[in-house]
Design a protein around this motif. Sequence first.
Motif, PDB file in Angstrom:
ATOM      1  N   PHE A 155      -2.413   5.576   4.205  1.00  0.00           N
ATOM      2  CA  PHE A 155      -2.672   4.594   3.146  1.00  0.00           C
ATOM      3  C   PHE A 155      -1.408   4.521   2.303  1.00  0.00           C
ATOM      4  O   PHE A 155      -1.195   5.315   1.410  1.00  0.00           O
ATOM      5  CB  PHE A 155      -3.877   5.075   2.321  1.00  0.00           C
ATOM      6  CG  PHE A 155      -4.254   4.197   1.168  1.00  0.00           C
ATOM      7  CD1 PHE A 155      -4.856   2.967   1.381  1.00  0.00           C
ATOM      8  CD2 PHE A 155      -4.028   4.606  -0.139  1.00  0.00           C
ATOM      9  CE1 PHE A 155      -5.218   2.161   0.306  1.00  0.00           C
ATOM     10  CE2 PHE A 155      -4.388   3.808  -1.214  1.00  0.00           C
ATOM     11  CZ  PHE A 155      -4.985   2.584  -0.986  1.00  0.00           C
ATOM     12  N   ARG A 156      -0.503   3.564   2.645  1.00  0.00           N
ATOM     13  CA  ARG A 156       0.829   3.674   2.054  1.00  0.00           C
ATOM     14  C   ARG A 156       1.538   2.324   1.889  1.00  0.00           C
ATOM     15  O   ARG A 156       1.083   1.300   2.349  1.00  0.00           O
ATOM     16  CB  ARG A 156       1.703   4.605   2.891  1.00  0.00           C
ATOM     17  CG  ARG A 156       1.760   4.305   4.383  1.00  0.00           C
ATOM     18  CD  ARG A 156       2.579   5.378   5.104  1.00  0.00           C
ATOM     19  NE  ARG A 156       2.552   5.252   6.548  1.00  0.00           N
ATOM     20  CZ  ARG A 156       1.681   5.883   7.338  1.00  0.00           C
ATOM     21  NH1 ARG A 156       0.757   6.663   6.805  1.00  0.00           N
ATOM     22  NH2 ARG A 156       1.726   5.729   8.646  1.00  0.00           N
ATOM     23  N   GLY A 172      -0.510  -0.990   3.193  1.00  0.00           N
ATOM     24  CA  GLY A 172      -0.739  -0.836   4.622  1.00  0.00           C
ATOM     25  C   GLY A 172      -1.748   0.257   4.890  1.00  0.00           C
ATOM     26  O   GLY A 172      -1.776   1.288   4.204  1.00  0.00           O
ATOM     27  N   GLY A 173      -2.603   0.023   5.910  1.00  0.00           N
ATOM     28  CA  GLY A 173      -3.626   1.023   6.185  1.00  0.00           C
ATOM     29  C   GLY A 173      -4.210   0.923   7.572  1.00  0.00           C
ATOM     30  O   GLY A 173      -3.725   0.184   8.433  1.00  0.00           O
ATOM     31  N   LYS A 174      -5.279   1.696   7.770  1.00  0.00           N
ATOM     32  CA  LYS A 174      -5.910   1.799   9.088  1.00  0.00           C
ATOM     33  C   LYS A 174      -7.428   1.769   8.955  1.00  0.00           C
ATOM     34  O   LYS A 174      -7.998   2.443   8.082  1.00  0.00           O
ATOM     35  CB  LYS A 174      -5.492   3.115   9.746  1.00  0.00           C
ATOM     36  CG  LYS A 174      -6.219   3.445  11.052  1.00  0.00           C
ATOM     37  CD  LYS A 174      -5.859   4.811  11.579  1.00  0.00           C
ATOM     38  CE  LYS A 174      -4.446   4.815  12.129  1.00  0.00           C
ATOM     39  NZ  LYS A 174      -4.158   6.049  12.900  1.00  0.00           N
ATOM     40  N   ILE A 184      -4.856  -3.484   2.765  1.00  0.00           N
ATOM     41  CA  ILE A 184      -5.796  -3.273   1.668  1.00  0.00           C
ATOM     42  C   ILE A 184      -5.236  -3.919   0.410  1.00  0.00           C
ATOM     43  O   ILE A 184      -4.035  -3.812   0.133  1.00  0.00           O
ATOM     44  CB  ILE A 184      -6.047  -1.769   1.432  1.00  0.00           C
ATOM     45  CG1 ILE A 184      -6.618  -1.115   2.694  1.00  0.00           C
ATOM     46  CG2 ILE A 184      -6.981  -1.557   0.258  1.00  0.00           C
ATOM     47  CD1 ILE A 184      -5.635  -0.399   3.546  1.00  0.00           C
ATOM     48  N   VAL A 185      -6.100  -4.591  -0.352  1.00  0.00           N
ATOM     49  CA  VAL A 185      -5.678  -5.269  -1.574  1.00  0.00           C
ATOM     50  C   VAL A 185      -6.358  -4.620  -2.773  1.00  0.00           C
ATOM     51  O   VAL A 185      -7.594  -4.528  -2.823  1.00  0.00           O
ATOM     52  CB  VAL A 185      -6.001  -6.772  -1.528  1.00  0.00           C
ATOM     53  CG1 VAL A 185      -5.486  -7.460  -2.790  1.00  0.00           C
ATOM     54  CG2 VAL A 185      -5.405  -7.416  -0.279  1.00  0.00           C
ATOM     55  N   LEU A 186      -5.550  -4.164  -3.720  1.00  0.00           N
ATOM     56  CA  LEU A 186      -6.042  -3.605  -4.979  1.00  0.00           C
ATOM     57  C   LEU A 186      -5.730  -4.574  -6.102  1.00  0.00           C
ATOM     58  O   LEU A 186      -4.881  -5.445  -5.982  1.00  0.00           O
ATOM     59  CB  LEU A 186      -5.373  -2.256  -5.278  1.00  0.00           C
ATOM     60  CG  LEU A 186      -5.323  -1.217  -4.157  1.00  0.00           C
ATOM     61  CD1 LEU A 186      -4.643   0.051  -4.658  1.00  0.00           C
ATOM     62  CD2 LEU A 186      -6.716  -0.908  -3.632  1.00  0.00           C
ATOM     63  N   GLY A 187      -6.430  -4.437  -7.222  1.00  0.00           N
ATOM     64  CA  GLY A 187      -6.172  -5.290  -8.373  1.00  0.00           C
ATOM     65  C   GLY A 187      -6.597  -4.607  -9.651  1.00  0.00           C
ATOM     66  O   GLY A 187      -7.046  -3.458  -9.646  1.00  0.00           O
ATOM     67  N   GLY A 188      -6.450  -5.341 -10.763  1.00  0.00           N
ATOM     68  CA  GLY A 188      -6.830  -4.789 -12.060  1.00  0.00           C
ATOM     69  C   GLY A 188      -5.630  -4.331 -12.856  1.00  0.00           C
ATOM     70  O   GLY A 188      -4.481  -4.612 -12.502  1.00  0.00           O
ATOM     71  N   MET A 208      -1.990   0.745  12.929  1.00  0.00           N
ATOM     72  CA  MET A 208      -1.669   1.069  11.542  1.00  0.00           C
ATOM     73  C   MET A 208      -0.780  -0.014  10.943  1.00  0.00           C
ATOM     74  O   MET A 208       0.271  -0.342  11.502  1.00  0.00           O
ATOM     75  CB  MET A 208      -0.954   2.429  11.467  1.00  0.00           C
ATOM     76  CG  MET A 208      -0.438   2.819  10.090  1.00  0.00           C
ATOM     77  SD  MET A 208      -1.773   3.242   8.958  1.00  0.00           S
ATOM     78  CE  MET A 208      -0.917   3.206   7.386  1.00  0.00           C
ATOM     79  N   GLY A 209      -1.191  -0.610   9.822  1.00  0.00           N
ATOM     80  CA  GLY A 209      -0.346  -1.549   9.097  1.00  0.00           C
ATOM     81  C   GLY A 209       0.559  -0.804   8.131  1.00  0.00           C
ATOM     82  O   GLY A 209       0.129   0.158   7.478  1.00  0.00           O
ATOM     83  N   GLU A 210       1.833  -1.227   8.053  1.00  0.00           N
ATOM     84  CA  GLU A 210       2.777  -0.583   7.154  1.00  0.00           C
ATOM     85  C   GLU A 210       3.633  -1.625   6.439  1.00  0.00           C
ATOM     86  O   GLU A 210       3.861  -2.728   6.937  1.00  0.00           O
ATOM     87  CB  GLU A 210       3.696   0.378   7.913  1.00  0.00           C
ATOM     88  CG  GLU A 210       3.013   1.622   8.439  1.00  0.00           C
ATOM     89  CD  GLU A 210       4.003   2.650   8.971  1.00  0.00           C
ATOM     90  OE1 GLU A 210       3.774   3.851   8.749  1.00  0.00           O
ATOM     91  OE2 GLU A 210       5.000   2.261   9.601  1.00  0.00           O
ATOM     92  N   CYS A 211       4.127  -1.242   5.276  1.00  0.00           N
ATOM     93  CA  CYS A 211       5.154  -1.987   4.539  1.00  0.00           C
ATOM     94  C   CYS A 211       4.821  -3.471   4.366  1.00  0.00           C
ATOM     95  O   CYS A 211       5.637  -4.337   4.696  1.00  0.00           O
ATOM     96  CB  CYS A 211       6.517  -1.837   5.211  1.00  0.00           C
ATOM     97  SG  CYS A 211       7.049  -0.118   5.354  1.00  0.00           S
TER      98      CYS A 211
END
Length: 371
Positions: A155-156, A172-174, A184-188, A208-211
């Motif tokens: 998770f990076r 990026g994640g799995k 993954i999308v974060l907010g706030g 795995m998604g990265e960068c």
Amino acid sequence: MNALQKANDHIAKFKGKVNGKYRLKYHMAPPVGWMNDPNGLIYYGGKYHLYYQFYPYDSLNGVMHWGHFVSQDLIAYTDAGVALAPEERGENIFSGGAVEADGALNAFYTLHYELDGVKTEKIYREQSVDGHTFTGKRCVFDNESLPENISRTDFRDPCPVKAGDGYYIFIGGKDTLLNRGVIIVLGGPLDNLQYKFTLGPFDELGDMGECPSYCRVDGKDVLVVSGCNVKQRGNSFKNVNSSVFIVGEIDFVKGAMKVDFIREIDKGDTFYAPQFIKPIQLAHFAPAIEWWNNREEIIIDDSHKAKKYSVEEIRALNYNIDLCGYPHEEEEILPPQDLIKEYREKRASLDANIDRVLAEIMALLGEKNEG
């Protein structure tokens, strides 16, 4: 002595001893040691700040720091030493991004910890007024709030962006259930991020998604993302780890993306982890744009060695710019049953051709023997 001072002292001591015979002149290269992914590329305070993965103590991969270059025009670069360094044993300052907010440059990165069989990856933020000195190291997201199918330890690479009236972080994640790459999308609030939604999974991101890096271009949302262990498709994804464009429209309220297309950016070897510079200053590209608009054709012995094509002409000729002018190659990925059926049909056709040719050869041989 803290880790940051130790790293910069090491650079000062050894940078004059590096053999400069093959040193790059027009691209960034670290003063000593080893470099990798670009991080936190941003125009801030009237100059470009370009951070990168850096291990100053050897020309091999090691404990990751953030190195730092500064540039006024993306032509000449000034080394600014180490910007971020891990303080504790087992820590690495892995990849991330930067955004201007609250009157400061906000650097978001992955604090990767790995020691004695224990591995964690958490999202941290530090702030800088001048782009050089960072303070306020703080974990800004609780990995346990992720959905159960999203890995907590892979998770990076946070990419912070301003979209509409809010800030979002692409990571990026799995997906551990499907073993496929996701974003993954974060907010706030930037000091207390919350999980919003997940994009994917995407086959083009392998396992795995990265960068991830985000930019709004001509009314479209564009994600540049790298993927690990991507399966080859025809002439695409031959390098195992590849980078792609994902182009479409993201609905940040509904938490979904309508994807227009996904395409591999570069088919060459080791093209990985590209990142947008935000916000780009188009005035700095005026000389390149002027050269492009006024470039001269080169003709030798009635043969074009350098021909000036417009984008419209390239499209009319059905050339694929991504393949550097080679004819466009459409790739069709069939379901397994259809693929088997197609194989059997081709095999039957080939067998029939072989039988026909053998019959003709035997007939010729028979005629020869009779003669």
